[in-house]
Design an enzyme around this catalytic site. Structure first.
Site, PDB file in Angstrom:
ATOM      1  CG  ASN A   9     -26.562 -43.978  -5.693  1.00  0.00           C
ATOM      2  OD1 ASN A   9     -27.477 -44.061  -4.961  1.00  0.00           O
ATOM      3  ND2 ASN A   9     -25.199 -43.693  -5.326  1.00  0.00           N
ATOM      4  CD1 TRP A  10     -32.637 -41.357  -7.018  1.00  0.00           C
ATOM      5  CD2 TRP A  10     -34.332 -41.808  -5.733  1.00  0.00           C
ATOM      6  NE1 TRP A  10     -33.438 -41.232  -7.942  1.00  0.00           N
ATOM      7  CE2 TRP A  10     -34.755 -41.666  -7.185  1.00  0.00           C
ATOM      8  CE3 TRP A  10     -35.319 -41.818  -4.642  1.00  0.00           C
ATOM      9  CZ2 TRP A  10     -36.175 -41.531  -7.303  1.00  0.00           C
ATOM     10  CZ3 TRP A  10     -36.508 -41.907  -5.017  1.00  0.00           C
ATOM     11  CH2 TRP A  10     -37.048 -41.950  -6.380  1.00  0.00           C
ATOM     12  CE  LYS A  11     -24.125 -40.299  -4.730  1.00  0.00           C
ATOM     13  NZ  LYS A  11     -23.026 -39.680  -4.867  1.00  0.00           N
ATOM     14  CG  HIS A  95     -21.198 -45.299  -4.400  1.00  0.00           C
ATOM     15  ND1 HIS A  95     -20.596 -44.112  -3.578  1.00  0.00           N
ATOM     16  CD2 HIS A  95     -21.790 -44.863  -5.571  1.00  0.00           C
ATOM     17  CE1 HIS A  95     -20.763 -43.168  -4.428  1.00  0.00           C
ATOM     18  NE2 HIS A  95     -21.564 -43.507  -5.394  1.00  0.00           N
ATOM     19  CD  GLU A  97     -21.288 -41.037  -2.038  1.00  0.00           C
ATOM     20  OE1 GLU A  97     -22.408 -41.604  -1.618  1.00  0.00           O
ATOM     21  OE2 GLU A  97     -21.114 -40.123  -2.865  1.00  0.00           O
ATOM     22  CD  GLU A 167     -20.345 -43.666  -9.325  1.00  0.00           C
ATOM     23  OE1 GLU A 167     -21.236 -43.172  -9.977  1.00  0.00           O
ATOM     24  OE2 GLU A 167     -20.333 -43.733  -8.170  1.00  0.00           O
ATOM     25  N   GLY A 173     -19.933 -35.686  -7.128  1.00  0.00           N
ATOM     26  CA  GLY A 173     -20.437 -34.531  -6.308  1.00  0.00           C
ATOM     27  C   GLY A 173     -19.706 -33.424  -6.492  1.00  0.00           C
ATOM     28  CB  SER A 213     -20.010 -34.301 -12.100  1.00  0.00           C
ATOM     29  OG  SER A 213     -19.567 -34.050 -10.864  1.00  0.00           O
ATOM     30  N   GLY A 234     -25.972 -39.176  -9.739  1.00  0.00           N
ATOM     31  CA  GLY A 234     -26.124 -38.997  -8.190  1.00  0.00           C
ATOM     32  C   GLY A 234     -27.080 -37.711  -8.189  1.00  0.00           C
ATOM     33  N   GLY A 235     -26.371 -36.447  -7.951  1.00  0.00           N
ATOM     34  CA  GLY A 235     -27.287 -35.200  -7.888  1.00  0.00           C
ATOM     35  C   GLY A 235     -28.162 -34.998  -9.016  1.00  0.00           C
TER      36      GLY A 235
HETATM   37  P1  13P Z   1     -23.042 -37.454  -8.637  1.00  0.00           P
HETATM   38  O1  13P Z   1     -23.632 -37.395 -10.140  1.00  0.00           O
HETATM   39  O2  13P Z   1     -23.653 -36.577  -7.920  1.00  0.00           O
HETATM   40  O3  13P Z   1     -21.580 -36.595  -8.995  1.00  0.00           O
HETATM   41  O4  13P Z   1     -22.667 -38.742  -7.864  1.00  0.00           O
HETATM   42  C1  13P Z   1     -22.428 -39.635  -8.732  1.00  0.00           C
HETATM   43  C2  13P Z   1     -22.388 -40.965  -8.149  1.00  0.00           C
HETATM   44  O5  13P Z   1     -21.840 -41.182  -6.924  1.00  0.00           O
HETATM   45  C3  13P Z   1     -23.565 -41.715  -8.661  1.00  0.00           C
HETATM   46  O6  13P Z   1     -23.282 -43.167  -7.846  1.00  0.00           O
END
Ligand code: 13P
Length: 258
Positions: A9-11, A95, A97, A167, A173, A213, A234-235
């Site tokens: 997920n590149w956000k 998600h 967010e 999640e 994050g 994470s 994510g990251g």
């Molecule tokens: P991180 O891997 O950066 O913690 O993000 C997880 C995430 O929200 C994937 O959708």
């Protein structure tokens, strides 16, 4: 047997050139006959170039959101048909967010899930508790509410392309991943909920990703849990080498399970 599924997920990250380069590097290492499912979900404006960059590889294209209405007067929104039109196989919905920052409700998420399922677009439905909820001992209650509301009115035969992503909000994050035991407990709870709601066949077949994470150095342990069927990253999905290391960990765990 459930196939391992690693999604990036590149956000709201990358630009066209950097995203295309990242997608190419991932696609180069994931052949069409790879033993794990791999997906990248870039920002909306880059779906087409990224789709071209991964064409013919084992990497599928996903979107990070969609609107539930058919095309019409909904300024700024993107229909599920449009996502399919540009080659998306999955859409990430619910998600944290979007729940927290964009104030999406379970009811809205349910409409999106239902519309995607009806259109034959795969869904990755995200659920997870906040730190307060975990500390307050309500994790399972929160998961149950998000699952039952998010999947409301769906029939068992409609959810074959459904993936759940667990999640925990406190792990997203933050660099603080759930322990493998915490992840396994939550995943087992989600699977038993799915079995009760949709029957044991769906419960056993539905893939549940862990997200929060996930990094190359913790992926093998998290993915090694019996009810963890992949990762939503994510990251670490923003660098080809770290994302591919997680894909490789999934491949190894998947091979050991067969
Ligand atoms: P991180 O891997 O950066 O913690 O993000 C997880 C995430 O929200 C994937 O959708």
């Amino acid at each position: 047997m459930r196939r391992m599924f690693v999604a990036g997920n590149w956000k709201m990250n990358t630009d066209r050139a950097g995203g295309t380069e990242l997608a190419r590097a991932i696609a180069k290492a994931v052949p069409a006959d790879a033993a794990v499912d791999v997906l990248v979900a870039p920002p909306l404006p880059y779906l087409l170039p990224i789709g071209e960059a991964i064409a013919g590889s084992g990497v599928a294209l996903g979107a990070q959101n969609a609107y539930f209405e058919p095309p019409g007067a909904f300024t700024g929104e993107t229909s599920i048909g449009m996502l399919k039109d540009v080659g998306c196989r999955y859409v990430i919905l619910g998600h944290s967010e979007r729940r927290q920052v964009l104030r999406e409700t379970d009811e809205t998420i349910n409409k999106k899930v239902a519309a995607a399922v009806a259109a034959g677009l795969g869904v990755i439905l995200c659920v997870g508790e906040t730190l307060d909820e975990r500390d307050g001992g309500t994790t399972e209650k929160v998961l149950e509410t998000q699952l039952s509301a998010g999947l409301k009115s769906l029939a068992a035969d409609a959810v074959s392309d459904l993936v759940i992503a667990y999640e925990p909000v406190w792990a997203i994050g933050t660099g603080r991943n759930a322990t493998p035991e915490q992840a396994q407990a939550a995943h087992a709870f989600i699977r038993s909920w799915l079995s009760n709601r949709f029957g044991p066949t769906v419960g056993a077949a539905t893939r549940i990703q862990y997200g929060g994470s996930v990094k190359p150095d913790n992926a093998a342990q998290l993915l090694g849990q019996p009810d963890v069927d992949g990762a939503l990253v994510g990251g670490a999905s923003l660098k080809a080498d770290s994302f591919l290391a997680i894909v490789q960990a999934a491949q190894q765990v998947g091979a050991a399970r067969r």
